[in-house]
Design a protein around this motif. Structure first.
Motif, PDB file in Angstrom:
ATOM      1  N   ASP A 530      -1.968  -6.708  -4.380  1.00  0.00           N
ATOM      2  CA  ASP A 530      -1.376  -7.541  -3.249  1.00  0.00           C
ATOM      3  C   ASP A 530      -2.109  -7.402  -1.812  1.00  0.00           C
ATOM      4  N   PRO A 531      -2.784  -8.297  -1.683  1.00  0.00           N
ATOM      5  CA  PRO A 531      -3.524  -8.301  -0.291  1.00  0.00           C
ATOM      6  C   PRO A 531      -2.805  -7.770   1.090  1.00  0.00           C
ATOM      7  N   ALA A 532      -1.475  -7.773   0.978  1.00  0.00           N
ATOM      8  CA  ALA A 532      -0.596  -7.169   1.946  1.00  0.00           C
ATOM      9  C   ALA A 532      -0.519  -5.692   1.877  1.00  0.00           C
ATOM     10  N   SER A 533      -0.869  -5.190   0.633  1.00  0.00           N
ATOM     11  CA  SER A 533      -0.556  -3.625   0.313  1.00  0.00           C
ATOM     12  C   SER A 533      -1.521  -2.907   0.998  1.00  0.00           C
ATOM     13  N   GLU A 534      -0.705  -1.639   1.108  1.00  0.00           N
ATOM     14  CA  GLU A 534      -1.768  -0.444   1.683  1.00  0.00           C
ATOM     15  C   GLU A 534      -3.042  -0.145   0.748  1.00  0.00           C
ATOM     16  N   ALA A 535      -2.774  -0.276  -0.462  1.00  0.00           N
ATOM     17  CA  ALA A 535      -4.009  -0.149  -1.395  1.00  0.00           C
ATOM     18  C   ALA A 535      -4.960  -1.034  -1.283  1.00  0.00           C
ATOM     19  N   PHE A 536      -4.855  -2.440  -0.869  1.00  0.00           N
ATOM     20  CA  PHE A 536      -5.778  -3.339  -0.668  1.00  0.00           C
ATOM     21  C   PHE A 536      -6.596  -3.037   0.396  1.00  0.00           C
ATOM     22  N   GLY A 537      -5.895  -2.689   1.548  1.00  0.00           N
ATOM     23  CA  GLY A 537      -6.855  -2.103   2.533  1.00  0.00           C
ATOM     24  C   GLY A 537      -7.000  -2.955   3.614  1.00  0.00           C
ATOM     25  N   ALA A 538      -6.472  -4.184   3.657  1.00  0.00           N
ATOM     26  CA  ALA A 538      -6.922  -5.231   4.590  1.00  0.00           C
ATOM     27  C   ALA A 538      -5.806  -4.851   5.921  1.00  0.00           C
ATOM     28  N   ARG A 539      -6.161  -5.829   6.989  1.00  0.00           N
ATOM     29  CA  ARG A 539      -5.088  -5.666   8.286  1.00  0.00           C
ATOM     30  C   ARG A 539      -4.116  -6.890   8.222  1.00  0.00           C
ATOM     31  N   ARG A 540      -2.879  -6.301   8.193  1.00  0.00           N
ATOM     32  CA  ARG A 540      -1.929  -7.251   7.743  1.00  0.00           C
ATOM     33  C   ARG A 540      -1.206  -7.506   9.166  1.00  0.00           C
ATOM     34  N   PHE A 541      -1.172  -8.875   9.607  1.00  0.00           N
ATOM     35  CA  PHE A 541      -0.840  -9.210  10.985  1.00  0.00           C
ATOM     36  C   PHE A 541       0.627  -9.555  10.842  1.00  0.00           C
ATOM     37  N   GLN A 542       1.446  -9.728  11.901  1.00  0.00           N
ATOM     38  CA  GLN A 542       2.839 -10.045  11.984  1.00  0.00           C
ATOM     39  C   GLN A 542       3.002 -11.398  11.812  1.00  0.00           C
ATOM     40  N   VAL A 543       4.064 -11.920  10.627  1.00  0.00           N
ATOM     41  CA  VAL A 543       4.619 -13.328  10.576  1.00  0.00           C
ATOM     42  C   VAL A 543       6.059 -13.280  10.454  1.00  0.00           C
ATOM     43  N   ASP A 544       6.923 -14.423  10.664  1.00  0.00           N
ATOM     44  CA  ASP A 544       8.095 -14.513  10.738  1.00  0.00           C
ATOM     45  C   ASP A 544       8.283 -14.102   9.030  1.00  0.00           C
ATOM     46  N   GLU A 545       9.718 -13.600   8.902  1.00  0.00           N
ATOM     47  CA  GLU A 545      10.124 -13.288   7.380  1.00  0.00           C
ATOM     48  C   GLU A 545      10.213 -14.585   6.789  1.00  0.00           C
ATOM     49  N   GLY A 546      10.591 -15.754   7.364  1.00  0.00           N
ATOM     50  CA  GLY A 546      10.955 -17.131   6.725  1.00  0.00           C
ATOM     51  C   GLY A 546      12.252 -17.051   6.256  1.00  0.00           C
ATOM     52  N   ARG A 568       7.473 -23.160  13.960  1.00  0.00           N
ATOM     53  CA  ARG A 568       8.325 -22.374  12.887  1.00  0.00           C
ATOM     54  C   ARG A 568       7.886 -20.877  12.806  1.00  0.00           C
ATOM     55  N   ASP A 569       6.464 -20.709  12.999  1.00  0.00           N
ATOM     56  CA  ASP A 569       6.238 -19.293  13.117  1.00  0.00           C
ATOM     57  C   ASP A 569       5.012 -19.206  13.907  1.00  0.00           C
ATOM     58  N   ALA A 570       5.350 -19.108  15.221  1.00  0.00           N
ATOM     59  CA  ALA A 570       4.478 -18.919  16.461  1.00  0.00           C
ATOM     60  C   ALA A 570       3.610 -17.645  16.345  1.00  0.00           C
ATOM     61  N   VAL A 571       4.326 -16.340  15.862  1.00  0.00           N
ATOM     62  CA  VAL A 571       3.497 -15.322  15.862  1.00  0.00           C
ATOM     63  C   VAL A 571       2.198 -15.468  14.863  1.00  0.00           C
ATOM     64  N   SER A 572       2.832 -16.028  13.736  1.00  0.00           N
ATOM     65  CA  SER A 572       1.541 -16.181  12.763  1.00  0.00           C
ATOM     66  C   SER A 572       0.322 -17.001  13.033  1.00  0.00           C
ATOM     67  N   ALA A 573       1.023 -18.410  13.641  1.00  0.00           N
ATOM     68  CA  ALA A 573      -0.070 -19.112  14.250  1.00  0.00           C
ATOM     69  C   ALA A 573      -0.793 -18.970  15.527  1.00  0.00           C
ATOM     70  N   ASP A 574      -0.654 -18.004  16.163  1.00  0.00           N
ATOM     71  CA  ASP A 574      -1.178 -17.498  17.404  1.00  0.00           C
ATOM     72  C   ASP A 574      -2.292 -16.410  16.597  1.00  0.00           C
ATOM     73  N   SER A 575      -1.773 -15.710  15.657  1.00  0.00           N
ATOM     74  CA  SER A 575      -2.638 -14.632  15.136  1.00  0.00           C
ATOM     75  C   SER A 575      -3.845 -15.313  14.458  1.00  0.00           C
ATOM     76  N   ILE A 576      -3.629 -16.537  13.642  1.00  0.00           N
ATOM     77  CA  ILE A 576      -4.476 -17.338  13.164  1.00  0.00           C
ATOM     78  C   ILE A 576      -5.740 -17.746  13.893  1.00  0.00           C
ATOM     79  N   ALA A 577      -5.198 -18.150  15.076  1.00  0.00           N
ATOM     80  CA  ALA A 577      -5.884 -18.914  16.466  1.00  0.00           C
ATOM     81  C   ALA A 577      -6.778 -17.723  17.060  1.00  0.00           C
ATOM     82  N   LEU A 578      -6.225 -16.354  17.114  1.00  0.00           N
ATOM     83  CA  LEU A 578      -6.984 -15.509  17.611  1.00  0.00           C
ATOM     84  C   LEU A 578      -8.243 -15.138  16.726  1.00  0.00           C
ATOM     85  N   ILE A 579      -7.833 -14.776  15.300  1.00  0.00           N
ATOM     86  CA  ILE A 579      -8.805 -14.470  14.682  1.00  0.00           C
ATOM     87  C   ILE A 579     -10.146 -15.377  14.615  1.00  0.00           C
TER      88      ILE A 579
END
Length: 593
Positions: A530-546, A568-579
């Motif tokens: 799971d890319p969102a798991s601690e074991a995968f080791g990526a940086r998980r950014f905030q998103v709306d739960e949906g 619908r998910d401004a936090v996620s869209a903003d994070s994608i733009a920042l990256i």
């Protein structure tokens, strides 16, 4: 034999191919003038009118200008086809003239005579076996026996006999080939004529598509074989840079489909080629009633509508095609002049249809707008350069659960990103690869081919069922450059692993999700960790739960599709733009699963 009637070797010898090339140049100038007129309408008149005028009169003027632009585009295409047809005709005729000239030169050197009918006479030569006298001369003609045949095996042949026969065959062969060329191109030229009237309807573009196909087939040796299909994007970029302006114009007129989809060609060139090819594709599919053609035509028309309407950031059509489930690559902002370039790979159920043209293009545009607010030198691309899996029969589809589509798409995506590196004007542009849903698996596959995805600095994985590797560091950029968005209610990010499915008997992954037993305390998903798991080791950014999967309103998987939506998910869209804008330090993170 009918094709050779009337053509003699003398006529072929005296043919002035320079006159054909001169006529081709004239059609080329007409094509260029039409292209310049279309460009002025699109970039000056239409933009100026839209920016300064409103109301019915303005709308009517815009509609008329668009029609005029379409007419000029048709003139550009047809005149360009005429230029290439004439140049290709001259090219093939000159080849046969060279064959003929070599044969005539050999005849002159041997003191043979080539007659108007193509027969060749030769003098006495050699010596008889019995009397030692020179053997008599004779004549040779293609398709027949020599004029003087040895009566028995006791008489040696005149050594000139075989030489004369070879010359006669070469002369006749050149004439036959030239006659076939002339016959073939005469048919093509007869087709290249416009209907009367001031409008260019879709039916006319359908005819233009047929015209282009005929010219492409005829111009194989003249143009197509020169296109470096098997070269690297960097080599293709160098090839294009080395062409003359006239050569570029001909390739664009005759092979817009190949040039427009060739990785390594500059974005403005691909855009121009694909806009022309878009009209040819619409004409090709117009009138067909099969589901695939109707579906793709709707997508093509919507893309065309958006191109005609004009957008900010401006659209660049980097790829278009009707193969498979359809191909479309659209950039908002020029990826060759932008410091930050993001390429988004869609996934499950994506194809060239109206939903793609309205929804997936909007995702790229929303990302481009937000990124440019952060850094004006940004461009965002939606890349449908592969056949994403479709699920007409539900989540158990073999294509969806398999990895073949991702592997094939990954190789194509690598080539595309290599083209972005080759054409970008910055020595080290900031490139971001974005994978959504099955598209994240495709991006993951791309990282495992040929040393990884060329030039990519950051990865964004959203709604991912796994990427085919078990650790972020395996993607080739360092785990701190891998960013993951996974909504709590996105069922695709909780699909069970293959092992779970095997243990759970015959129920498919969707049954696991609905039964709320997916990924219970297990970091493995269908395509790996799971890319969102601690074991995968990526940086998980905030998103709306949906939205929840099951609610009083019914079943919904909308949580899987709102990551890019600024409403619908401004936090996620903003994070994608920042990256994508290179401002990763400002991204709001959350704890991994």
């Amino acid at each position: 034999m009918k094709k050779t009637a009337g053509l003699t070797w003398a006529a072929l010898r005296d043919l002035k191919c320079a006159e054909l090339e001169g006529a081709a140049d004239g059609w080329g100038r007409a094509s260029n003038r039409a292209d310049a007129a279309r460009d002025r309408i699109d970039k000056q008149l239409l933009n100026g009118l839209r920016d300064t005028q409103q109301g019915e009169a303005a709308d009517s003027a815009v509609a008329r200008l668009r029609q005029l632009s379409r007419n000029f585009q048709y003139v550009y295409t047809e005149c360009g086809l005429l230029r290439t047809t004439l140049n290709s005709l001259a090219h093939e005729m000159k080849a046969q003239q060279r064959v003929l000239a070599d044969a005539l030169d050999d005849a002159a050197a041997l003191k043979f005579t080539v007659h108007p009918d193509g027969s060749v006479t030769y003098p006495a030569a050699g010596e008889g076996l019995i009397d030692g006298k020179p053997l008599r001369g004779g004549s040779a003609s293609s398709g027949g026996l020599p004029g003087l045949v040895a009566p028995s095996g006791l008489v040696a042949p005149n050594p000139n006999t075989a030489k004369a026969q070879d010359i006669a065959d070469r002369v006749a062969g050149a004439v036959r080939a030239a006659a076939e060329v002339d016959w073939r191109y005469a048919g093509i030229l007869r087709r290249l004529k416009a209907e009367e009237g001031l409008k260019v309807p879709d039916s006319t573009w359908k005819d233009a598509a047929g015209d282009a196909a005929a010219v492409r087939d005829a111009a194989r040796s003249y143009l197509r074989n020169g296109i470096p299909q098997d070269a690297t994007p960097a080599e293709r970029h160098a090839w294009w840079a080395g062409l003359t302006q006239e050569q570029r114009e001909e390739y664009l007129a005759v092979y817009p489909d190949r040039i427009g989809n060739l990785d390594g060609i500059p974005a403005v060139v691909r855009d121009a080629a694909n806009r022309d090819n878009l009209q040819l594709l619409i004409g090709k599919l117009e009138g067909r009633d099969d589901d695939r053609s109707v579906t793709q035509l709707a997508g093509l028309r919507e893309i065309d509508r958006q191109l005609q309407a004009g957008t900010q950031p401006p659209m660049f059509l980097l790829g278009i095609g009707d193969e498979g489930n359809g191909r479309a690559i659209v950039s908002y902002g020029n990826p060759d002049t932008a410091r930050n370039v993001a390429a988004y790979v869609p996934g499950l159920n994506t194809s060239l249809d109206l939903d793609f043209a309205e929804g997936d293009l909007k995702r790229a545009r929303d990302t481009a707008i937000a990124s440019q607010d952060l850094n004006h030198s940004s461009a965002s691309i939606v890349w449908l350069g592969y056949d994403a899996p479709q699920t007409p029969d539900g989540f158990g589809s073999l294509d969806v659960m398999g990895e073949a589509r991702a592997e094939e798409g990954g190789r194509a995506f690598n080539s595309f990103m290599g083209g972005m590196v080759a054409t970008n004007e910055y020595e080290e542009p900031h490139l971001t690869a974005i994978g959504h849903s099955y598209g994240s698996r495709t991006v993951g596959a791309a990282t495992q081919h040929g040393g990884g995805i060329p030039g990519v600095d950051d990865f964004i994985l959203v709604g991912s069922p796994g990427v085919g590797v078990d650790h972020a560091g395996d993607l080739g950029v360092g785990k701190e450059h891998v960013f993951v968005g996974a909504a709590e209610n996105d069922v695709v990010t909780k699909l069970p692993s293959k092992q779970q499915v095997a243990l759970g008997a015959a129920a498919g992954p969707f049954a696991y999700v609905v039964g709320d037993i997916a990924d219970q305390g297990d970091d493995d998903l269908w395509f790996g960790k799971d890319p969102a798991s601690e074991a995968f080791g990526a940086r998980r950014f905030q998103v709306d739960e949906g939205p929840h999967l099951v609610s009083p309103g019914g079943v919904s998987i909308d949580a899987h599709s709102q990551y890019f939506d600024p409403e619908r998910d401004a936090v996620s869209a903003d994070s994608i733009a920042l990256i994508t804008a290179g401002r990763t330090r400002e991204v709001k993170m959350e704890e991994p699963r």
